[in-house]
Design a protein around this motif. Sequence first.
Motif, PDB file in Angstrom:
ATOM      1  N   ARG A 188       0.808  -1.220   0.000  1.00  0.00           N
ATOM      2  CA  ARG A 188       0.000   0.000   0.000  1.00  0.00           C
ATOM      3  C   ARG A 188       0.841   1.269   0.000  1.00  0.00           C
ATOM      4  N   LYS A 206      -3.951   1.226   7.944  1.00  0.00           N
ATOM      5  CA  LYS A 206      -4.086   0.026   7.112  1.00  0.00           C
ATOM      6  C   LYS A 206      -2.755  -0.700   6.995  1.00  0.00           C
ATOM      7  N   ASP A 219     -10.555  -6.866   1.635  1.00  0.00           N
ATOM      8  CA  ASP A 219     -11.882  -6.811   2.261  1.00  0.00           C
ATOM      9  C   ASP A 219     -11.827  -6.162   3.645  1.00  0.00           C
ATOM     10  N   GLY A 220     -11.027  -5.117   3.782  1.00  0.00           N
ATOM     11  CA  GLY A 220     -10.960  -4.371   5.036  1.00  0.00           C
ATOM     12  C   GLY A 220     -10.169  -5.066   6.141  1.00  0.00           C
ATOM     13  N   GLN A 270      -7.289  -3.377   8.973  1.00  0.00           N
ATOM     14  CA  GLN A 270      -7.549  -1.937   9.020  1.00  0.00           C
ATOM     15  C   GLN A 270      -8.103  -1.533  10.390  1.00  0.00           C
ATOM     16  N   GLU A 285      -4.196   6.985   6.925  1.00  0.00           N
ATOM     17  CA  GLU A 285      -4.734   7.973   5.987  1.00  0.00           C
ATOM     18  C   GLU A 285      -5.960   8.631   6.580  1.00  0.00           C
ATOM     19  N   LYS A 286      -6.265   9.780   6.046  1.00  0.00           N
ATOM     20  CA  LYS A 286      -7.438  10.531   6.485  1.00  0.00           C
ATOM     21  C   LYS A 286      -8.671   9.713   6.137  1.00  0.00           C
ATOM     22  N   ILE A 322     -12.269   9.762   5.103  1.00  0.00           N
ATOM     23  CA  ILE A 322     -13.113  10.833   4.565  1.00  0.00           C
ATOM     24  C   ILE A 322     -14.570  10.394   4.507  1.00  0.00           C
ATOM     25  N   GLU A 378     -18.638   5.467  -3.695  1.00  0.00           N
ATOM     26  CA  GLU A 378     -17.409   4.833  -4.167  1.00  0.00           C
ATOM     27  C   GLU A 378     -17.673   4.356  -5.584  1.00  0.00           C
ATOM     28  N   ASN A 418      -8.450   5.482  -4.525  1.00  0.00           N
ATOM     29  CA  ASN A 418      -8.274   4.709  -3.302  1.00  0.00           C
ATOM     30  C   ASN A 418      -7.187   3.673  -3.502  1.00  0.00           C
ATOM     31  N   GLU A 419      -7.433   2.691  -4.357  1.00  0.00           N
ATOM     32  CA  GLU A 419      -6.406   1.682  -4.602  1.00  0.00           C
ATOM     33  C   GLU A 419      -6.588   1.081  -5.976  1.00  0.00           C
TER      34      GLU A 419
HETATM   35  P1  ADP Z   1      -9.215  -3.357   0.829  1.00  0.00           P
HETATM   36  O1  ADP Z   1      -7.850  -3.632   0.287  1.00  0.00           O
HETATM   37  O2  ADP Z   1      -9.532  -4.180   2.013  1.00  0.00           O
HETATM   38  O3  ADP Z   1     -10.287  -3.330  -0.244  1.00  0.00           O
HETATM   39  P2  ADP Z   1      -9.646  -0.474   1.003  1.00  0.00           P
HETATM   40  O4  ADP Z   1      -8.574   0.515   1.283  1.00  0.00           O
HETATM   41  O5  ADP Z   1     -10.238  -0.451  -0.354  1.00  0.00           O
HETATM   42  O6  ADP Z   1      -9.080  -1.885   1.414  1.00  0.00           O
HETATM   43  O7  ADP Z   1     -10.805  -0.266   2.102  1.00  0.00           O
HETATM   44  C1  ADP Z   1     -11.998  -0.999   2.085  1.00  0.00           C
HETATM   45  C2  ADP Z   1     -13.183  -0.064   2.228  1.00  0.00           C
HETATM   46  O8  ADP Z   1     -13.111   0.664   3.484  1.00  0.00           O
HETATM   47  C3  ADP Z   1     -13.271   1.006   1.172  1.00  0.00           C
HETATM   48  O9  ADP Z   1     -13.851   0.528  -0.029  1.00  0.00           O
HETATM   49  C4  ADP Z   1     -14.112   2.059   1.886  1.00  0.00           C
HETATM   50  O10 ADP Z   1     -15.476   1.679   1.912  1.00  0.00           O
HETATM   51  C5  ADP Z   1     -13.580   2.003   3.321  1.00  0.00           C
HETATM   52  N1  ADP Z   1     -12.445   2.950   3.456  1.00  0.00           N
HETATM   53  C6  ADP Z   1     -11.141   2.649   3.359  1.00  0.00           C
HETATM   54  N2  ADP Z   1     -10.367   3.745   3.501  1.00  0.00           N
HETATM   55  C7  ADP Z   1     -11.199   4.780   3.698  1.00  0.00           C
HETATM   56  C8  ADP Z   1     -10.994   6.199   3.886  1.00  0.00           C
HETATM   57  N3  ADP Z   1      -9.794   6.742   3.939  1.00  0.00           N
HETATM   58  N4  ADP Z   1     -12.097   6.977   4.044  1.00  0.00           N
HETATM   59  C9  ADP Z   1     -13.346   6.430   4.000  1.00  0.00           C
HETATM   60  N5  ADP Z   1     -13.588   5.114   3.806  1.00  0.00           N
HETATM   61  C10 ADP Z   1     -12.536   4.286   3.658  1.00  0.00           C
END
Ligand code: ADP
Length: 374
Positions: free
Chosen positions: A108, A148, A155-156, A159, A183-184, A186, A191, A266-267
């Motif tokens: 990441r 994270k 799938d979260g 985190q 990270e912040k 938000i 999405e 995001n990613e």
């Molecule tokens: P993964 O690799 O598990 O998919 P993500 O970084 O995509 O990790 O995070 C999973 C979900 O968590 C995101 O799709 C979003 O719904 C929520 N999320 C993650 N980071 C943030 C953030 N900085 N602000 C708001 N929601 C977040």
Amino acid sequence: MTSVKLGPGATVGIIGGGQLGKMMAQSALRMGYKVAVLDPSADAPASATGHTFIHADFSDMDALKSLCEMSDVITYEFENINAEILHTLVGDYYVPQGAETVLTLQNRETEKQAVKNSGAAIVPYEKVESLDAIRAFIEEYSTPVIVKTATGGYDGKGQYLIESESELDSVEIPFEKSDFVVEKYIELEREVSLTVARSVGGQVVYFPLQENLHKDQILYRTIVPSRVDYTAQAQKETEKIMEALHFVGAFTVEFFVAKDGSLYVNEIAPRPHNSGHYSIEACNISQFDAHILSILDHEMPEVYLHQNAVMMNLLGADLDRLDEELFTHADWNVHIYGKTDRKPARKMGHVTVLTDDLEHTLSALGRDFVKETE
Ligand code: ADP
Ligand code: MG
């Protein structure tokens, strides 16, 4: 990478036999290719999909080499391949996706760094190795923040949402086991994600922008096309990323839409993605077809949507509820991956519904999900 156009009859070797490997294999088979799959699990979803199955660990170099020996081209559904192994395979065999991009995106921190360097918009983040570093980040950006794991999260998993600084007194983050980024957090308006395929020769095709609803950080529904149209911006951000990182095959960029309407990357998943599954029934070519065509450097058609679509994931808990009626809905395109071990939050399958009335379909599917609380 020199282009190697392989025709039907050639063998596609796939590292990873989960649902993504299975759906890749199904596309390749339909186009007349042979398929070999390697997976550590004897009953992996794709264990019986192709012509050959190698039951071996992703770190088993000899087994990986035999997969490569019997294949004309190698691809992967599993993105966490060890760097040394991947470099060896790329050096000795035809792996058109190469090693660099997947290695950058495995972590990441290097992923975020690459996105930031590309000039694409990204949520403020920092690499952290201690609670004090998180405190310093909160000092600058205030809460909430989300911490994270840099490696192996999905799938979260891995985190930690920190809503107030005092939560740092009780949170247990295993800094000794992994690198972390903070990270912040938000407030999200939506999405969305953009699935793209880029061929060895550089042809790029875009799928329609997807709107994603998550539940407990796991993808729950994908609505296509997205009800908010950020297509032009998402494609622009993706172009910046494609200039910075070399992509071959299908990949997906996940975006956050903030309450103020700004779009952040995001990613990035350097492989077919859950939010692109609807394309199997809803588009002229699926993300899996596009993946196979692009790694084999065949020209792809422009992608279009036959009809609007909703994809819903079937987790173990959903299957428990829907077992009886799963095949009774005339408009449900049901996919069951064939995983033997059913767990409440494990992705066991998905359903795609094509519809002329997204809102109606969403509420109809919603009623099925209400059973959860009964
Ligand atoms: P993964 O690799 O598990 O998919 P993500 O970084 O995509 O990790 O995070 C999973 C979900 O968590 C995101 O799709 C979003 O719904 C929520 N999320 C993650 N980071 C943030 C953030 N900085 N602000 C708001 N929601 C977040
Ligand atoms: Mg994600």
